[in-house]
Design a protein around this motif. Structure first.
Motif, PDB file in Angstrom:
ATOM      1  N   MET A   1      57.998  42.872  45.617  1.00 53.22           N
ATOM      2  CA  MET A   1      58.362  44.195  46.012  1.00 53.22           C
ATOM      3  C   MET A   1      59.274  44.088  47.233  1.00 53.22           C
ATOM      4  O   MET A   1      58.953  43.409  48.196  1.00 53.22           O
ATOM      5  N   PRO A   2      60.420  44.755  47.213  1.00 54.83           N
ATOM      6  CA  PRO A   2      61.324  44.694  48.370  1.00 54.83           C
ATOM      7  C   PRO A   2      60.712  45.404  49.575  1.00 54.83           C
ATOM      8  O   PRO A   2      59.863  46.282  49.446  1.00 54.83           O
ATOM      9  N   SER A   3      61.158  45.009  50.753  1.00 55.72           N
ATOM     10  CA  SER A   3      60.646  45.631  51.969  1.00 55.72           C
ATOM     11  C   SER A   3      61.787  45.894  52.941  1.00 55.72           C
ATOM     12  O   SER A   3      62.890  45.361  52.787  1.00 55.72           O
ATOM     13  N   LYS A   4      61.516  46.729  53.935  1.00 58.22           N
ATOM     14  CA  LYS A   4      62.478  47.067  54.979  1.00 58.22           C
ATOM     15  C   LYS A   4      61.828  46.814  56.329  1.00 58.22           C
ATOM     16  O   LYS A   4      60.628  46.998  56.500  1.00 58.22           O
ATOM     17  N   THR A   5      62.617  46.428  57.279  1.00 56.43           N
ATOM     18  CA  THR A   5      62.152  46.261  58.650  1.00 56.43           C
ATOM     19  C   THR A   5      62.572  47.490  59.436  1.00 56.43           C
ATOM     20  O   THR A   5      63.716  47.925  59.341  1.00 56.43           O
ATOM     21  N   ILE A   6      61.625  48.051  60.201  1.00 61.55           N
ATOM     22  CA  ILE A   6      61.943  49.225  61.012  1.00 61.55           C
ATOM     23  C   ILE A   6      61.526  48.960  62.455  1.00 61.55           C
ATOM     24  O   ILE A   6      60.671  48.110  62.722  1.00 61.55           O
ATOM     25  N   SER A   7      62.124  49.689  63.383  1.00 60.34           N
ATOM     26  CA  SER A   7      61.766  49.591  64.797  1.00 60.34           C
ATOM     27  C   SER A   7      60.952  50.825  65.173  1.00 60.34           C
ATOM     28  O   SER A   7      61.285  51.943  64.772  1.00 60.34           O
ATOM     29  N   LEU A   8      59.903  50.592  65.941  1.00 62.78           N
ATOM     30  CA  LEU A   8      59.055  51.678  66.421  1.00 62.78           C
ATOM     31  C   LEU A   8      58.887  51.543  67.926  1.00 62.78           C
ATOM     32  O   LEU A   8      58.843  50.431  68.447  1.00 62.78           O
ATOM     33  N   LYS A   9      58.752  52.689  68.597  1.00 64.32           N
ATOM     34  CA  LYS A   9      58.387  52.641  70.006  1.00 64.32           C
ATOM     35  C   LYS A   9      56.994  52.042  70.085  1.00 64.32           C
ATOM     36  O   LYS A   9      56.191  52.174  69.153  1.00 64.32           O
ATOM     37  N   GLU A  10      56.681  51.389  71.198  1.00 61.94           N
ATOM     38  CA  GLU A  10      55.370  50.756  71.369  1.00 61.94           C
ATOM     39  C   GLU A  10      54.245  51.777  71.192  1.00 61.94           C
ATOM     40  O   GLU A  10      53.248  51.515  70.531  1.00 61.94           O
ATOM     41  N   GLU A  11      54.409  52.966  71.763  1.00 63.54           N
ATOM     42  CA  GLU A  11      53.393  54.017  71.647  1.00 63.54           C
ATOM     43  C   GLU A  11      53.184  54.416  70.186  1.00 63.54           C
ATOM     44  O   GLU A  11      52.058  54.600  69.734  1.00 63.54           O
ATOM     45  N   THR A  12      54.256  54.533  69.443  1.00 56.48           N
ATOM     46  CA  THR A  12      54.173  54.899  68.030  1.00 56.48           C
ATOM     47  C   THR A  12      53.475  53.799  67.240  1.00 56.48           C
ATOM     48  O   THR A  12      52.625  54.078  66.386  1.00 56.48           O
ATOM     49  N   TYR A  13      53.808  52.555  67.530  1.00 55.56           N
ATOM     50  CA  TYR A  13      53.159  51.433  66.859  1.00 55.56           C
ATOM     51  C   TYR A  13      51.648  51.457  67.128  1.00 55.56           C
ATOM     52  O   TYR A  13      50.840  51.275  66.208  1.00 55.56           O
ATOM     53  N   GLU A  14      51.241  51.703  68.384  1.00 58.04           N
ATOM     54  CA  GLU A  14      49.815  51.726  68.722  1.00 58.04           C
ATOM     55  C   GLU A  14      49.095  52.858  67.993  1.00 58.04           C
ATOM     56  O   GLU A  14      47.972  52.675  67.518  1.00 58.04           O
ATOM     57  N   ARG A  15      49.713  54.029  67.899  1.00 55.76           N
ATOM     58  CA  ARG A  15      49.105  55.131  67.160  1.00 55.76           C
ATOM     59  C   ARG A  15      48.946  54.762  65.685  1.00 55.76           C
ATOM     60  O   ARG A  15      47.918  55.048  65.064  1.00 55.76           O
ATOM     61  N   LEU A  16      49.962  54.118  65.130  1.00 49.74           N
ATOM     62  CA  LEU A  16      49.905  53.705  63.735  1.00 49.74           C
ATOM     63  C   LEU A  16      48.828  52.638  63.534  1.00 49.74           C
ATOM     64  O   LEU A  16      48.050  52.693  62.579  1.00 49.74           O
ATOM     65  N   ARG A  17      48.739  51.714  64.475  1.00 47.46           N
ATOM     66  CA  ARG A  17      47.726  50.651  64.397  1.00 47.46           C
ATOM     67  C   ARG A  17      46.317  51.241  64.451  1.00 47.46           C
ATOM     68  O   ARG A  17      45.427  50.828  63.709  1.00 47.46           O
ATOM     69  N   ARG A  18      46.101  52.252  65.331  1.00 40.54           N
ATOM     70  CA  ARG A  18      44.777  52.879  65.428  1.00 40.54           C
ATOM     71  C   ARG A  18      44.435  53.673  64.165  1.00 40.54           C
ATOM     72  O   ARG A  18      43.269  53.794  63.799  1.00 40.54           O
ATOM     73  N   ALA A  19      45.453  54.203  63.495  1.00 35.03           N
ATOM     74  CA  ALA A  19      45.224  54.979  62.275  1.00 35.03           C
ATOM     75  C   ALA A  19      44.964  54.074  61.072  1.00 35.03           C
ATOM     76  O   ALA A  19      44.459  54.524  60.051  1.00 35.03           O
ATOM     77  N   LYS A  20      45.284  52.813  61.212  1.00 31.59           N
ATOM     78  CA  LYS A  20      45.185  51.865  60.106  1.00 31.59           C
ATOM     79  C   LYS A  20      43.735  51.459  59.867  1.00 31.59           C
ATOM     80  O   LYS A  20      43.034  51.054  60.784  1.00 31.59           O
ATOM     81  N   GLY A  21      43.285  51.580  58.637  1.00 36.36           N
ATOM     82  CA  GLY A  21      41.957  51.115  58.264  1.00 36.36           C
ATOM     83  C   GLY A  21      41.939  49.604  58.131  1.00 36.36           C
ATOM     84  O   GLY A  21      42.990  48.957  58.009  1.00 36.36           O
ATOM     85  N   ASP A  22      40.750  49.025  58.164  1.00 35.76           N
ATOM     86  CA  ASP A  22      40.625  47.566  58.075  1.00 35.76           C
ATOM     87  C   ASP A  22      41.215  47.003  56.796  1.00 35.76           C
ATOM     88  O   ASP A  22      41.730  45.886  56.780  1.00 35.76           O
ATOM     89  N   ASP A  23      41.126  47.793  55.720  1.00 38.88           N
ATOM     90  CA  ASP A  23      41.591  47.294  54.425  1.00 38.88           C
ATOM     91  C   ASP A  23      42.975  47.817  54.061  1.00 38.88           C
ATOM     92  O   ASP A  23      43.397  47.693  52.910  1.00 38.88           O
ATOM     93  N   GLU A  24      43.697  48.398  55.042  1.00 41.49           N
ATOM     94  CA  GLU A  24      45.012  48.970  54.762  1.00 41.49           C
ATOM     95  C   GLU A  24      46.125  48.127  55.373  1.00 41.49           C
ATOM     96  O   GLU A  24      45.958  47.540  56.441  1.00 41.49           O
ATOM     97  N   SER A  25      47.250  48.126  54.698  1.00 45.44           N
ATOM     98  CA  SER A  25      48.463  47.560  55.286  1.00 45.44           C
ATOM     99  C   SER A  25      49.157  48.684  56.052  1.00 45.44           C
ATOM    100  O   SER A  25      48.814  49.865  55.911  1.00 45.44           O
TER     101      SER A  25
END
Length: 79
Positions: A1-25
């Motif tokens: 499956m093709p993928s893309k690389t994106i840039s996120l602000k550190e704060e946005t990345y942390e919010r996304l990381r906290r929203a991520k479940g243990d079994d989720e990518s």
């Protein structure tokens, strides 16, 4: 499956990381968050970290205990 690389602000990345479940990518999280029709309060998930949540829970428990003790004290004063 093709993928893309994106840039996120550190704060946005942390919010996304906290929203991520243990079994989720991260892709799973983004897909889940971008779905329409989810519960309107779901956007609140990940806004606070575990330490903030623990403090609120503790403060709420102390408040309830204080109210309960005041009610008991008042009921003892009644004739």
């Amino acid at each position: 499956m093709p993928s893309k690389t994106i840039s996120l602000k550190e704060e946005t990345y942390e919010r996304l990381r906290r929203a991520k479940g243990d079994d989720e990518s991260f892709s799973d999280v983004v897909d889940r968050l971008l779905r329409t029709g989810d519960h309107p309060l779901y956007g609140l998930v990940g806004l606070m970290d575990d330490e903030e949540i623990a403090k609120i829970r503790n403060d709420s428990a102390q408040f309830r205990e204080d109210v309960d003790s005041r009610i008991l004290d008042e009921s003892e004063c009644e004739p």
